[in-house]
Scaffold this active site. Structure first.
Site, mmCIF file in Angstrom:
data_model
loop_
_atom_site.group_PDB
_atom_site.id
_atom_site.type_symbol
_atom_site.label_atom_id
_atom_site.label_comp_id
_atom_site.label_asym_id
_atom_site.label_seq_id
_atom_site.Cartn_x
_atom_site.Cartn_y
_atom_site.Cartn_z
ATOM 1 N N ARG A 1 4.417 -2.729 -8.490
ATOM 2 C CA ARG A 1 5.713 -2.901 -7.797
ATOM 3 C C ARG A 1 6.425 -4.174 -8.278
ATOM 4 O O ARG A 1 7.026 -4.904 -7.494
ATOM 5 C CB ARG A 1 5.525 -2.999 -6.276
ATOM 6 C CG ARG A 1 5.022 -1.750 -5.613
ATOM 7 C CD ARG A 1 6.045 -0.613 -5.694
ATOM 8 N NE ARG A 1 5.652 0.482 -4.838
ATOM 9 C CZ ARG A 1 4.710 1.366 -5.157
ATOM 10 N NH1 ARG A 1 4.094 1.317 -6.322
ATOM 11 N NH2 ARG A 1 4.410 2.339 -4.325
ATOM 12 N N SER B 1 7.454 1.778 2.106
ATOM 13 C CA SER B 1 6.450 0.727 2.342
ATOM 14 C C SER B 1 7.161 -0.610 2.502
ATOM 15 O O SER B 1 7.907 -1.020 1.622
ATOM 16 C CB SER B 1 5.505 0.611 1.155
ATOM 17 O OG SER B 1 4.853 1.828 0.921
ATOM 18 N N GLU C 1 7.314 -5.960 0.356
ATOM 19 C CA GLU C 1 7.727 -5.224 -0.837
ATOM 20 C C GLU C 1 9.246 -5.108 -0.893
ATOM 21 O O GLU C 1 9.845 -5.086 -1.959
ATOM 22 C CB GLU C 1 7.094 -3.822 -0.809
ATOM 23 C CG GLU C 1 7.077 -3.141 -2.155
ATOM 24 C CD GLU C 1 7.327 -1.664 -2.062
ATOM 25 O OE1 GLU C 1 8.473 -1.244 -2.288
ATOM 26 O OE2 GLU C 1 6.368 -0.922 -1.784
#
Ligand code: EPU
Length: 337
Positions: free
Chosen positions: A163, A237, A333
């Site tokens: 990510r 997320s 995130e």
């Protein structure tokens, strides 16, 4: 160029948070980027907005928000095994996945139903069910605000990680991604090792494995666990899955024998943040209009009128409780604006 002032960004972020942008423009053609850069009257602080599916608006956004509407998919080249597609960054990611599948081009089928635009795929190095975008990204083209030019970044230049990419690091806010070249496979390699996929394929009674079948399985899994942003505000997320040392993991295992993990490196493992958060009792929690999704604790939701500040505060409480109980620091995130 149609410049708007003080408009609400509520329709432009999947959390559905009502904060305003000082200036806002829809980017219809890549050449407009140069016009924006040359316009002395426009603020120098520019925020690139795609599908708005990975941002948390914590306050009114000052400066100029440029909404990426660049559309188009062309075949750059092909041979007997691969096809190279140049995709404009404002294309919807899931539509690209479906387009590739309908042409029999493999590589991104496990990434079906990920919300957002193509331009966000390299920034985040989006990933799901054992596959990451970096595996098919050949290069990324972006407008560099300081260099005042379009620059091509090879896959290696992008410094992809979990990510993560150079566009979140050294080049953060310096580049406006305008298009991405994907190298897709005419001969598929199926990725079904990730637990739930195999199980879902069996449940679906698939006669012959195909990229379409994999995408269908992924769509079924995602739809069953992740809230639809059209119905409940969320940004997927909220946290990354933390990587911890194997020693730390073994220590935790003595108290929590069921703790799941994914391999990460020789000395580290990744632990699902959703599991950690659930253990701390947050799953299904609700306070006012903020909450933790009842089917996936990694997802923070807005039931209606939550503010970015309230969501941020809830995420802070979650971080603290996971730290206290497991000694693990969760990292967000989502990008906070
Ligand atoms: N788990 C729980 N409780 C929860 C959620 C998960 O115990 O509330 C456990 C599950 O039982 C399972 C493990 O945690 O053992 C992993 O759960 P899941 O397969 O749902 O995936 P994840 O690790 O929570 C990651 C990605 C998702 C991606 C899925 C599938 C991150 C931060 N998230 O989630 O990506 O779709 O794997 O590959 O890496 C996103 O980035 O927005 C996203 C949705």
């Amino acid at each position: 160029m149609q410049l708007q002032q003080n408009i609400s960004l509520k329709p432009f972020n999947t959390f559905g948070i009502d904060e305003s942008a000082e200036y806002f423009v829809e980017l219809e053609h890549a050449a407009m980027l140069e016009e924006i850069a040359n316009d002395a009257a426009l603020p120098k602080q520019v925020h690139a907005l795609g599908g708005g599916s990975n941002i948390l608006l914590s306050k009114a956004v000052s400066g100029l928000v440029v909404h990426n509407k660049l559309k188009g998919i062309v075949i750059e080249k092909e041979d007997s095994e691969h096809v190279w597609l140049r995709v404009e960054a404002g294309e919807i990611w899931h539509e690209l996945v479906m387009y590739a599948i309908s042409n029999g081009w493999a590589g991104i089928e496990n990434l079906a139903l990920i919300p957002g635009t193509v331009g966000a795929a390299p920034i985040q190095n989006i990933g799901a069910y054992g596959v990451e975008a970096k595996e098919t990204i050949e290069s990324v083209t972006g407008w560099h605000w300081e260099e005042r030019a379009f620059i091509d970044y090879t896959n290696a230049d992008c410094n992809f990680g979990y990510r993560d990419s150079i566009f979140k690091g050294r080049l953060k806010d310096k580049i406006f991604i305008s298009s991405v070249i994907f190298k897709l496979n005419k001969k598929p390699t199926f990725h079904t090792a990730y637990g739930p996929i195999q199980h879902e394929l069996e449940r679906m009674n698939i006669a012959e494995l195909s990229i379409k079948a994999i995408a269908d399985a992924v769509i079924a899994i995602r739809s069953s666990k992740l809230p639809d942003p059209k119905k409940i505000g969320n940004a997927g997320s909220f946290f990354k899955n933390p990587a911890i040392s194997t020693e730390h993991f073994e220590m935790l295992q003595t108290n929590y024998p069921g703790i799941p993990c994914y391999p990460f490196s020789e000395t580290m493992v990744k632990v699902p943040a959703g599991w950690l958060i659930e253990q701390c009792g947050w799953k299904g929690y609700r306070k006012g209009d903020t909450g933790v999704h009842e089917k996936q604790a990694l997802v923070i939701v807005n039931y209606g009128k939550a503010s970015g500040e309230e969501i941020w505060a809830l995420s802070g409480e979650i971080v603290e409780s996971v730290k206290e109980r497991f000694g693990i620091s969760l990292e967000r995130e989502v990008q906070v604006w």
